[in-house]
Motif scaffolding. Structure first.
Motif, PDB file in Angstrom:
ATOM      1  N   LEU A 255      36.310 -22.439 -15.975  1.00  0.00           N
ATOM      2  CA  LEU A 255      35.307 -21.475 -16.432  1.00  0.00           C
ATOM      3  C   LEU A 255      35.831 -20.655 -17.613  1.00  0.00           C
ATOM      4  CD1 LEU A 255      33.990 -20.168 -12.995  1.00  0.00           C
ATOM      5  CD2 LEU A 255      32.879 -21.798 -14.535  1.00  0.00           C
ATOM      6  N   PRO A 256      34.925 -20.084 -18.393  1.00  0.00           N
ATOM      7  CA  PRO A 256      35.341 -19.282 -19.539  1.00  0.00           C
ATOM      8  C   PRO A 256      35.707 -17.847 -19.140  1.00  0.00           C
ATOM      9  CG  PRO A 256      32.961 -19.393 -19.467  1.00  0.00           C
ATOM     10  CD  PRO A 256      33.474 -20.258 -18.347  1.00  0.00           C
ATOM     11  N   VAL A 257      36.704 -17.704 -18.276  1.00  0.00           N
ATOM     12  CA  VAL A 257      37.130 -16.375 -17.835  1.00  0.00           C
ATOM     13  C   VAL A 257      38.625 -16.212 -18.071  1.00  0.00           C
ATOM     14  CG1 VAL A 257      35.310 -16.185 -16.112  1.00  0.00           C
ATOM     15  CG2 VAL A 257      37.512 -17.082 -15.430  1.00  0.00           C
ATOM     16  N   HIS A 258      39.012 -14.963 -18.255  1.00  0.00           N
ATOM     17  CA  HIS A 258      40.423 -14.671 -18.505  1.00  0.00           C
ATOM     18  C   HIS A 258      40.960 -13.601 -17.567  1.00  0.00           C
ATOM     19  CE1 HIS A 258      40.083 -17.155 -22.036  1.00  0.00           C
ATOM     20  NE2 HIS A 258      39.017 -16.463 -22.381  1.00  0.00           N
TER      21      HIS A 258
ATOM     22  N   SER B 196      35.025 -11.220 -12.935  1.00  0.00           N
ATOM     23  CA  SER B 196      34.329 -11.793 -14.085  1.00  0.00           C
ATOM     24  C   SER B 196      32.894 -12.100 -13.698  1.00  0.00           C
ATOM     25  CB  SER B 196      35.001 -13.094 -14.525  1.00  0.00           C
ATOM     26  OG  SER B 196      36.284 -12.852 -15.019  1.00  0.00           O
ATOM     27  N   LEU B 197      32.065 -12.136 -14.709  1.00  0.00           N
ATOM     28  CA  LEU B 197      30.671 -12.521 -14.514  1.00  0.00           C
ATOM     29  C   LEU B 197      30.425 -13.726 -15.403  1.00  0.00           C
ATOM     30  CD1 LEU B 197      27.820 -11.981 -13.377  1.00  0.00           C
ATOM     31  CD2 LEU B 197      27.446 -10.439 -15.334  1.00  0.00           C
ATOM     32  N   VAL B 198      29.953 -14.810 -14.787  1.00  0.00           N
ATOM     33  CA  VAL B 198      29.695 -16.044 -15.516  1.00  0.00           C
ATOM     34  C   VAL B 198      28.255 -16.464 -15.243  1.00  0.00           C
ATOM     35  CG1 VAL B 198      30.350 -18.467 -15.791  1.00  0.00           C
ATOM     36  CG2 VAL B 198      32.112 -16.752 -15.331  1.00  0.00           C
ATOM     37  N   LEU B 199      27.554 -16.738 -16.305  1.00  0.00           N
ATOM     38  CA  LEU B 199      26.176 -17.206 -16.217  1.00  0.00           C
ATOM     39  C   LEU B 199      26.172 -18.715 -16.388  1.00  0.00           C
ATOM     40  CD1 LEU B 199      23.057 -16.718 -16.255  1.00  0.00           C
ATOM     41  CD2 LEU B 199      23.285 -16.489 -18.746  1.00  0.00           C
TER      42      LEU B 199
ATOM     43  N   ASN C  58      23.167 -26.184 -17.841  1.00  0.00           N
ATOM     44  CA  ASN C  58      24.391 -26.972 -17.684  1.00  0.00           C
ATOM     45  C   ASN C  58      25.581 -26.443 -18.474  1.00  0.00           C
ATOM     46  OD1 ASN C  58      23.239 -28.858 -15.881  1.00  0.00           O
ATOM     47  ND2 ASN C  58      22.247 -29.865 -17.613  1.00  0.00           N
ATOM     48  N   GLN C  59      25.569 -25.154 -18.804  1.00  0.00           N
ATOM     49  CA  GLN C  59      26.706 -24.547 -19.490  1.00  0.00           C
ATOM     50  C   GLN C  59      27.061 -23.236 -18.810  1.00  0.00           C
ATOM     51  OE1 GLN C  59      25.307 -24.838 -23.835  1.00  0.00           O
ATOM     52  NE2 GLN C  59      27.541 -25.052 -23.913  1.00  0.00           N
ATOM     53  N   TYR C  60      28.336 -22.857 -18.950  1.00  0.00           N
ATOM     54  CA  TYR C  60      28.830 -21.602 -18.406  1.00  0.00           C
ATOM     55  C   TYR C  60      29.083 -20.623 -19.546  1.00  0.00           C
ATOM     56  CZ  TYR C  60      29.519 -24.243 -14.126  1.00  0.00           C
ATOM     57  OH  TYR C  60      29.319 -25.001 -13.006  1.00  0.00           O
ATOM     58  N   TYR C  61      28.641 -19.381 -19.355  1.00  0.00           N
ATOM     59  CA  TYR C  61      28.808 -18.338 -20.363  1.00  0.00           C
ATOM     60  C   TYR C  61      29.484 -17.128 -19.720  1.00  0.00           C
ATOM     61  CZ  TYR C  61      25.208 -21.066 -22.744  1.00  0.00           C
ATOM     62  OH  TYR C  61      24.492 -22.078 -23.323  1.00  0.00           O
ATOM     63  N   ALA C  62      30.560 -16.657 -20.327  1.00  0.00           N
ATOM     64  CA  ALA C  62      31.204 -15.435 -19.866  1.00  0.00           C
ATOM     65  C   ALA C  62      30.350 -14.252 -20.324  1.00  0.00           C
ATOM     66  CB  ALA C  62      32.608 -15.327 -20.440  1.00  0.00           C
ATOM     67  N   ILE C  63      30.054 -13.365 -19.411  1.00  0.00           N
ATOM     68  CA  ILE C  63      29.272 -12.173 -19.715  1.00  0.00           C
ATOM     69  C   ILE C  63      30.184 -10.966 -19.545  1.00  0.00           C
ATOM     70  CG2 ILE C  63      27.253 -10.786 -19.094  1.00  0.00           C
ATOM     71  CD1 ILE C  63      26.517 -13.597 -20.117  1.00  0.00           C
TER      72      ILE C  63
ATOM     73  N   ILE D  25      22.506  -6.724 -18.533  1.00  0.00           N
ATOM     74  CA  ILE D  25      21.234  -7.464 -18.560  1.00  0.00           C
ATOM     75  C   ILE D  25      20.900  -7.890 -19.987  1.00  0.00           C
ATOM     76  CG2 ILE D  25      18.735  -7.243 -18.189  1.00  0.00           C
ATOM     77  CD1 ILE D  25      19.510  -5.446 -15.729  1.00  0.00           C
ATOM     78  N   THR D  26      21.144  -7.013 -20.938  1.00  0.00           N
ATOM     79  CA  THR D  26      20.904  -7.354 -22.346  1.00  0.00           C
ATOM     80  C   THR D  26      21.784  -8.518 -22.774  1.00  0.00           C
ATOM     81  OG1 THR D  26      20.224  -5.112 -22.893  1.00  0.00           O
ATOM     82  CG2 THR D  26      21.003  -6.479 -24.715  1.00  0.00           C
ATOM     83  N   ARG D  27      23.037  -8.521 -22.370  1.00  0.00           N
ATOM     84  CA  ARG D  27      23.947  -9.616 -22.718  1.00  0.00           C
ATOM     85  C   ARG D  27      23.480 -10.945 -22.110  1.00  0.00           C
ATOM     86  NH1 ARG D  27      29.681  -6.344 -22.212  1.00  0.00           N
ATOM     87  NH2 ARG D  27      29.083  -4.778 -23.727  1.00  0.00           N
TER      88      ARG D  27
END
Length: 140
Positions: free
Chosen positions: A100-103, A107-110, A114-119, A130-132
Motif C-alpha cells: 500500500l502507499p503508506v509510510h 494511515s488512511l487508504v482509499l 482498482n487503485q489505492y490512494y494514500a489520504i 473528506i475534501t481530499r
C-alpha cells in the motif's frame, strides 16, 4: 483529554505500563476475533482498553480479557491466536500492507477503481479529509 483532537486519553498508561512499540499482538487479536465475527468489537475493546483504561494492548493477558469482554471463549481464542493458521494470515496481511502507499501508521487508504490512494489525515478537521477523498474521486 488531548488538547489537539479532543480525544479522551488516560495518561496513567505512561505511568503504570511498560510501553512496547509492537502492535503485532493487538493486530493478531483483531484477526483472531474476525474468525468469531467479533473483529469490530475486539478493535473497540482494544482501543478503549488502551486509551481510557491504561491497558497495554501488547500484553497477552489484556488481549485475553478483551476477547472475553466481547464474548469470545478464551480457550478458543488462545488456541487460534497461537495457531499456524493465524500466523499465516497475519503474514499475508503484513505483505498486503507493504504494497500500500503508506509510510506510517495510522494511515488512511482509499481503494477506488482498482487503485489505492494514500489520504493525508487531519485529526482535527474531518472536512479536510473528506475534501481530499473527493479530490481523488473527481481526478480519477
Amino acid at each position: 483529554m488531548s488538547d489537539q483532537t479532543g480525544a479522551e486519553f488516560n495518561f496513567d498508561f505512561w505511568r503504570n505500563c511498560e510501553p512496547r512499540r509492537s502492535t503485532y499482538p493487538a493486530c493478531r487479536a483483531v484477526i483472531t476475533a474476525r474468525y468469531f465475527n467479533k473483529e469490530h468489537a475486539m478493535l473497540e475493546a482494544i482501543q478503549k482498553g488502551y486509551y481510557l483504561l491504561a491497558k497495554n494492548p501488547s500484553n497477552a493477558d489484556n488481549l485475553l480479557s478483551f476477547a472475553q469482554q466481547v464474548g469470545i471463549d478464551t480457550n478458543e481464542f488462545l488456541q487460534l491466536f497461537g495457531s499456524d493458521l493465524l500466523n499465516q494470515e497475519f503474514q499475508q496481511e503484513l505483505q498486503f500492507v507493504q504494497q500500500l502507499p503508506v509510510h506510517g501508521f495510522p494511515s488512511l487508504v482509499l481503494y477506488y477503481q482498482n487503485q489505492y490512494y494514500a489520504i493525508a489525515i487531519n485529526y482535527t478537521n474531518a472536512d479536510d479529509v473528506i475534501t481530499r477523498i473527493r479530490d481523488v474521486l473527481t481526478q480519477s
